[in-house]
Design an enzyme around this catalytic site. Structure first.
Site, PDB file in Angstrom:
ATOM      1  N   TYR A  64      -1.512   0.338  10.683  1.00 53.92           N
ATOM      2  CA  TYR A  64      -1.785  -0.327   9.403  1.00 53.92           C
ATOM      3  C   TYR A  64      -0.584  -0.165   8.459  1.00 53.92           C
ATOM      4  O   TYR A  64      -0.108  -1.132   7.858  1.00 53.92           O
ATOM      5  CB  TYR A  64      -3.048   0.265   8.762  1.00 53.92           C
ATOM      6  CG  TYR A  64      -3.257  -0.148   7.321  1.00 53.92           C
ATOM      7  CD1 TYR A  64      -3.845  -1.358   6.992  1.00 53.92           C
ATOM      8  CD2 TYR A  64      -2.862   0.695   6.261  1.00 53.92           C
ATOM      9  CE1 TYR A  64      -4.037  -1.737   5.664  1.00 53.92           C
ATOM     10  CE2 TYR A  64      -3.048   0.325   4.938  1.00 53.92           C
ATOM     11  CZ  TYR A  64      -3.630  -0.884   4.649  1.00 53.92           C
ATOM     12  OH  TYR A  64      -3.807  -1.254   3.329  1.00 53.92           O
ATOM     13  N   GLU A  70       0.144   3.617   1.758  1.00 51.90           N
ATOM     14  CA  GLU A  70       0.208   4.035   3.167  1.00 51.90           C
ATOM     15  C   GLU A  70       1.612   3.836   3.734  1.00 51.90           C
ATOM     16  O   GLU A  70       1.982   4.461   4.713  1.00 51.90           O
ATOM     17  CB  GLU A  70      -0.784   3.231   4.007  1.00 51.90           C
ATOM     18  CG  GLU A  70      -2.148   3.867   4.172  1.00 51.90           C
ATOM     19  CD  GLU A  70      -2.153   5.054   5.119  1.00 51.90           C
ATOM     20  OE1 GLU A  70      -2.690   6.101   4.731  1.00 51.90           O
ATOM     21  OE2 GLU A  70      -1.612   4.944   6.243  1.00 51.90           O
ATOM     22  N   SER A 118       0.809  -1.225   0.000  1.00 48.18           N
ATOM     23  CA  SER A 118       0.000   0.000   0.000  1.00 48.18           C
ATOM     24  C   SER A 118       0.837   1.268   0.000  1.00 48.18           C
ATOM     25  O   SER A 118       1.908   1.334   0.616  1.00 48.18           O
ATOM     26  CB  SER A 118      -0.869  -0.013   1.268  1.00 48.18           C
ATOM     27  OG  SER A 118      -1.434   1.249   1.488  1.00 48.18           O
TER      28      SER A 118
HETATM   29  P1  NAP Z   1     -11.389  -4.659   1.803  1.00 41.46           P
HETATM   30  O1  NAP Z   1     -12.548  -4.375   0.922  1.00 41.46           O
HETATM   31  O2  NAP Z   1     -11.373  -4.136   3.182  1.00 41.46           O
HETATM   32  O3  NAP Z   1     -11.225  -6.259   1.866  1.00 41.46           O
HETATM   33  C1  NAP Z   1     -10.385  -6.876   2.821  1.00 41.46           C
HETATM   34  C2  NAP Z   1     -10.634  -8.369   2.780  1.00 41.46           C
HETATM   35  O4  NAP Z   1      -9.818  -9.023   3.772  1.00 41.46           O
HETATM   36  C3  NAP Z   1     -12.090  -8.779   3.096  1.00 41.46           C
HETATM   37  O5  NAP Z   1     -12.471  -9.831   2.246  1.00 41.46           O
HETATM   38  C4  NAP Z   1     -11.979  -9.289   4.531  1.00 41.46           C
HETATM   39  O6  NAP Z   1     -12.978 -10.207   4.889  1.00 41.46           O
HETATM   40  C5  NAP Z   1     -10.616  -9.968   4.472  1.00 41.46           C
HETATM   41  N1  NAP Z   1     -10.059 -10.258   5.787  1.00 41.46           N
HETATM   42  C6  NAP Z   1      -9.904  -9.429   6.832  1.00 41.46           C
HETATM   43  N2  NAP Z   1      -9.341 -10.086   7.874  1.00 41.46           N
HETATM   44  C7  NAP Z   1      -9.151 -11.358   7.483  1.00 41.46           C
HETATM   45  C8  NAP Z   1      -8.622 -12.515   8.102  1.00 41.46           C
HETATM   46  N3  NAP Z   1      -8.179 -12.499   9.371  1.00 41.46           N
HETATM   47  N4  NAP Z   1      -8.559 -13.662   7.398  1.00 41.46           N
HETATM   48  C9  NAP Z   1      -9.014 -13.716   6.120  1.00 41.46           C
HETATM   49  N5  NAP Z   1      -9.541 -12.656   5.483  1.00 41.46           N
HETATM   50  C10 NAP Z   1      -9.603 -11.489   6.155  1.00 41.46           C
HETATM   51  O7  NAP Z   1     -10.030  -4.196   1.108  1.00 41.46           O
HETATM   52  P2  NAP Z   1      -9.729  -3.855  -0.434  1.00 41.46           P
HETATM   53  O8  NAP Z   1      -9.954  -2.410  -0.644  1.00 41.46           O
HETATM   54  O9  NAP Z   1     -10.371  -4.858  -1.284  1.00 41.46           O
HETATM   55  O10 NAP Z   1      -8.149  -4.053  -0.454  1.00 41.46           O
HETATM   56  C11 NAP Z   1      -7.568  -5.323  -0.753  1.00 41.46           C
HETATM   57  C12 NAP Z   1      -6.157  -5.365  -0.211  1.00 41.46           C
HETATM   58  O11 NAP Z   1      -5.386  -4.332  -0.795  1.00 41.46           O
HETATM   59  C13 NAP Z   1      -6.030  -5.150   1.295  1.00 41.46           C
HETATM   60  O12 NAP Z   1      -4.942  -5.931   1.751  1.00 41.46           O
HETATM   61  C14 NAP Z   1      -5.697  -3.677   1.436  1.00 41.46           C
HETATM   62  O13 NAP Z   1      -5.005  -3.432   2.627  1.00 41.46           O
HETATM   63  C15 NAP Z   1      -4.821  -3.490   0.211  1.00 41.46           C
HETATM   64  N6  NAP Z   1      -4.799  -2.149  -0.375  1.00 41.46           N
HETATM   65  C16 NAP Z   1      -5.971  -1.527  -0.683  1.00 41.46           C
HETATM   66  C17 NAP Z   1      -5.950  -0.286  -1.295  1.00 41.46           C
HETATM   67  C18 NAP Z   1      -7.221   0.433  -1.673  1.00 41.46           C
HETATM   68  O14 NAP Z   1      -7.157   1.647  -1.919  1.00 41.46           O
HETATM   69  N7  NAP Z   1      -8.351  -0.256  -1.784  1.00 41.46           N
HETATM   70  C19 NAP Z   1      -4.712   0.328  -1.583  1.00 41.46           C
HETATM   71  C20 NAP Z   1      -3.537  -0.359  -1.273  1.00 41.46           C
HETATM   72  C21 NAP Z   1      -3.593  -1.604  -0.676  1.00 41.46           C
HETATM   73  P3  NAP Z   1     -14.411  -9.710   5.493  1.00 41.46           P
HETATM   74  O15 NAP Z   1     -15.239  -9.373   4.287  1.00 41.46           O
HETATM   75  O16 NAP Z   1     -14.871 -10.916   6.236  1.00 41.46           O
HETATM   76  O17 NAP Z   1     -14.139  -8.528   6.343  1.00 41.46           O
HETATM   77  O1  G4F Z   2     -10.597   6.711   2.569  1.00 39.50           O
HETATM   78  P1  G4F Z   2      -9.593   6.634   3.659  1.00 39.50           P
HETATM   79  O2  G4F Z   2     -10.060   6.046   4.947  1.00 39.50           O
HETATM   80  O3  G4F Z   2      -8.346   5.883   3.053  1.00 39.50           O
HETATM   81  P2  G4F Z   2      -6.804   5.809   3.494  1.00 39.50           P
HETATM   82  O4  G4F Z   2      -6.605   6.079   4.926  1.00 39.50           O
HETATM   83  O5  G4F Z   2      -6.036   6.639   2.524  1.00 39.50           O
HETATM   84  O6  G4F Z   2      -6.499   4.261   3.270  1.00 39.50           O
HETATM   85  C1  G4F Z   2      -6.939   3.581   2.104  1.00 39.50           C
HETATM   86  O7  G4F Z   2      -5.948   3.671   1.116  1.00 39.50           O
HETATM   87  C2  G4F Z   2      -4.708   3.022   1.442  1.00 39.50           C
HETATM   88  C3  G4F Z   2      -3.760   3.242   0.255  1.00 39.50           C
HETATM   89  O8  G4F Z   2      -3.054   4.436   0.465  1.00 39.50           O
HETATM   90  C4  G4F Z   2      -4.993   1.547   1.670  1.00 39.50           C
HETATM   91  F1  G4F Z   2      -3.830   0.885   1.902  1.00 39.50           F
HETATM   92  C5  G4F Z   2      -5.942   1.393   2.835  1.00 39.50           C
HETATM   93  O9  G4F Z   2      -6.256   0.001   3.018  1.00 39.50           O
HETATM   94  C6  G4F Z   2      -7.232   2.133   2.484  1.00 39.50           C
HETATM   95  O10 G4F Z   2      -7.830   1.471   1.391  1.00 39.50           O
HETATM   96  O11 G4F Z   2      -9.064   8.099   4.001  1.00 39.50           O
HETATM   97  C7  G4F Z   2      -8.519   8.937   2.997  1.00 39.50           C
HETATM   98  C8  G4F Z   2      -8.284  10.338   3.569  1.00 39.50           C
HETATM   99  C9  G4F Z   2      -7.517  10.366   4.895  1.00 39.50           C
HETATM  100  O12 G4F Z   2      -6.542  11.375   4.831  1.00 39.50           O
HETATM  101  C10 G4F Z   2      -8.550  10.753   5.936  1.00 39.50           C
HETATM  102  O13 G4F Z   2      -8.043  11.495   7.036  1.00 39.50           O
HETATM  103  O14 G4F Z   2      -9.555  10.925   3.859  1.00 39.50           O
HETATM  104  C11 G4F Z   2      -9.490  11.603   5.089  1.00 39.50           C
HETATM  105  N1  G4F Z   2     -10.835  11.701   5.647  1.00 39.50           N
HETATM  106  C12 G4F Z   2     -11.481  12.878   5.902  1.00 39.50           C
HETATM  107  N2  G4F Z   2     -12.680  12.637   6.456  1.00 39.50           N
HETATM  108  C13 G4F Z   2     -11.622  10.693   6.042  1.00 39.50           C
HETATM  109  C14 G4F Z   2     -12.791  11.280   6.553  1.00 39.50           C
HETATM  110  N3  G4F Z   2     -11.450   9.346   5.991  1.00 39.50           N
HETATM  111  C15 G4F Z   2     -12.476   8.569   6.432  1.00 39.50           C
HETATM  112  N4  G4F Z   2     -12.339   7.229   6.351  1.00 39.50           N
HETATM  113  N5  G4F Z   2     -13.635   9.111   6.959  1.00 39.50           N
HETATM  114  C16 G4F Z   2     -13.843  10.465   7.038  1.00 39.50           C
HETATM  115  O15 G4F Z   2     -14.885  10.924   7.530  1.00 39.50           O
END
Ligand code: NAP
Ligand code: G4F
Length: 327
Positions: A147, A125, A123
């Site tokens: 995280y 992050e 990520s």
């Molecule tokens: P998500 O929608 O939150 O999905 C996370 C998945 O992990 C869900 O299926 C969840 O199951 C499963 N999970 C959580 N704890 C587990 C455990 N102990 N054992 C097995 N499965 C478990 O996340 P996403 O947005 O699809 O992201 C996919 C991956 O990419 C994650 O690793 C995230 O950290 C990473 N990532 C995401 C982004 C982004 O912007 N979306 C960016 C960079 C990296 P449940 O449905 O049961 O909760």
């Molecule tokens: O949507 P966010 O919660 O995503 P964040 O923290 O960037 O993390 C996501 O992206 C990562 C990749 O860089 C992934 F690895 C991670 O698993 C996840 O998918 O927040 C985005 C931004 C933050 O700066 C937060 O402070 O939005 C700002 N924000 C402002 N108001 C808020 C809110 N975030 C959330 N969740 N809720 C609010 O009300």
């Protein structure tokens, strides 16, 4: 027919990746953790074509059994405790799943068949308090949340198993990617859902945290394509995936509310409750390596993404309103 295992199949990316791999002729095995109520909303439409089995990243035995039984060619580790604010409330759990969970999968692969190709969902992050802009595969990490720290571990253990055991283990450093299937607590979906509910008279205001933080937001459907491409290379490597554009939370609000003819300033209230103990202020990707080696590029612009998400939430709420009227 190649076989792929996807952990995190019930999540946003899991559902898009399963669709992609099915379209390419893969046998797809998804891993879902046991819950008292099934949460298959994102994969209901795929259930006839994929196998879903119970497993958990906390549990080494279930991961070993998985590899032995299904003999995958590729494993995509998308499972994680992925919500940044929760990682301050549950830091040990986040470490156990998001960091050590990666080692458990790598160990299962190493024992059963080290030739299995492995993708780790790393990520942006990890860049946290960024030390360089834009961020590349060579930018040093400075994570700002439990995280982010856990993801740095997951990244390096992936690189370490590649170097120690000659495994085909890749780390995709993906910047934020969104879609109508995004979890409702993430800011983009919270805004698209909030704008739709306000437009339809279901809510009056939307409470958000830091409107100034900037993210490089792309469309999840594009990003799962990059995951697959990384596993088709001759050599395992790390790749940054992002759009190369950054936008603030405020800009997201402007477009989302504007799309339904509202002014976000009339409805969005800043609430300190949503501020984080430590913030990631600005993320912007330099994905030129992915362009060169994978031929990858995003197909959905920022404004298109925002509108796609608002349209989807409008439709969903309109359907619910109609269903309630006829109930
Ligand atoms: P998500 O929608 O939150 O999905 C996370 C998945 O992990 C869900 O299926 C969840 O199951 C499963 N999970 C959580 N704890 C587990 C455990 N102990 N054992 C097995 N499965 C478990 O996340 P996403 O947005 O699809 O992201 C996919 C991956 O990419 C994650 O690793 C995230 O950290 C990473 N990532 C995401 C982004 C982004 O912007 N979306 C960016 C960079 C990296 P449940 O449905 O049961 O909760
Ligand atoms: O949507 P966010 O919660 O995503 P964040 O923290 O960037 O993390 C996501 O992206 C990562 C990749 O860089 C992934 F690895 C991670 O698993 C996840 O998918 O927040 C985005 C931004 C933050 O700066 C937060 O402070 O939005 C700002 N924000 C402002 N108001 C808020 C809110 N975030 C959330 N969740 N809720 C609010 O009300």
């Amino acid at each position: 027919m190649p076989t792929a295992i996807i952990t995190g199949i019930t999540g946003q990316d899991g559902s898009y990746l399963a669709e992609l791999l099915l379209s390419k002729g893969y046998k797809v095995v998804g891993v879902a953790r046991r819950a008292s109520t099934q949460n298959y909303e994102r994969i209901n439409h795929l259930l006839d074509n994929i196998t879903v089995i119970q497993g958990d990243l906390h549990d080494q035995g279930s991961l070993l059994a998985l590899m032995e039984e299904h003999k995958p060619d590729e494993v995509y580790n998308l499972a994680a405790q992925s919500f940044v604010p929760t990682s301050w409330n549950q830091p040990a759990l986040t470490g156990d799943v998001t960091a050590i969970g990666v080692t458990r999968i790598l160990e299962a692969i190493r024992y059963v068949n080290p030739k299995i190709r492995f993708y780790q969902a790393s990520s942006s992050e990890m860049f946290g308090k960024v030390l360089e802009t834009p961020q590349t595969e060579r930018t040093p990490f400075y994570p700002r949340s439990p995280y982010g720290v856990a993801k740095v571990y997951g990244h390096y253990i992936t690189v370490n198993y590649r170097e120690s055991f000659n495994m085909f283990a890749v780390s995709g450093i993906l910047f934020n990617h969104e879609s109508p299937r995004r979890g409702i607590e993430f800011v983009t979906r919270k805004i698209s859902d909030g704008a739709a509910r306000i437009k339809l008279g279901l809510a009056a205001e939307l409470r958000l945290g830091n409107l100034d933080s900037q993210r490089d937001w792309g469309f999840a459907g594009d990003y799962v394509q990059a995951m697959w491409q990384m596993l088709q290379q001759d050599q395992p490597d790390n790749f940054v995936i992002g759009t190369g554009e950054t936008h603030s939370v405020q800009e997201f609000c402007e477009i989302a509310f504007g799309h339904v003819n509202l002014d976000y300033k009339d409805h969005v209230k800043v609430d300190e409750k949503f501020y984080r103990p430590a913030e990631v202020d600005l993320l912007i990707a330099d994905a030129s390596k992915a362009g060169r080696f994978l031929g990858w590029e995003p197909t959905v612009s920022f404004a298109q993404l925002v509108r796609m998400m608002v349209d989807s939430d409008m439709k969903r709420h309109e359907k619910l309103i109609l269903a309630e009227k006829h109930a």
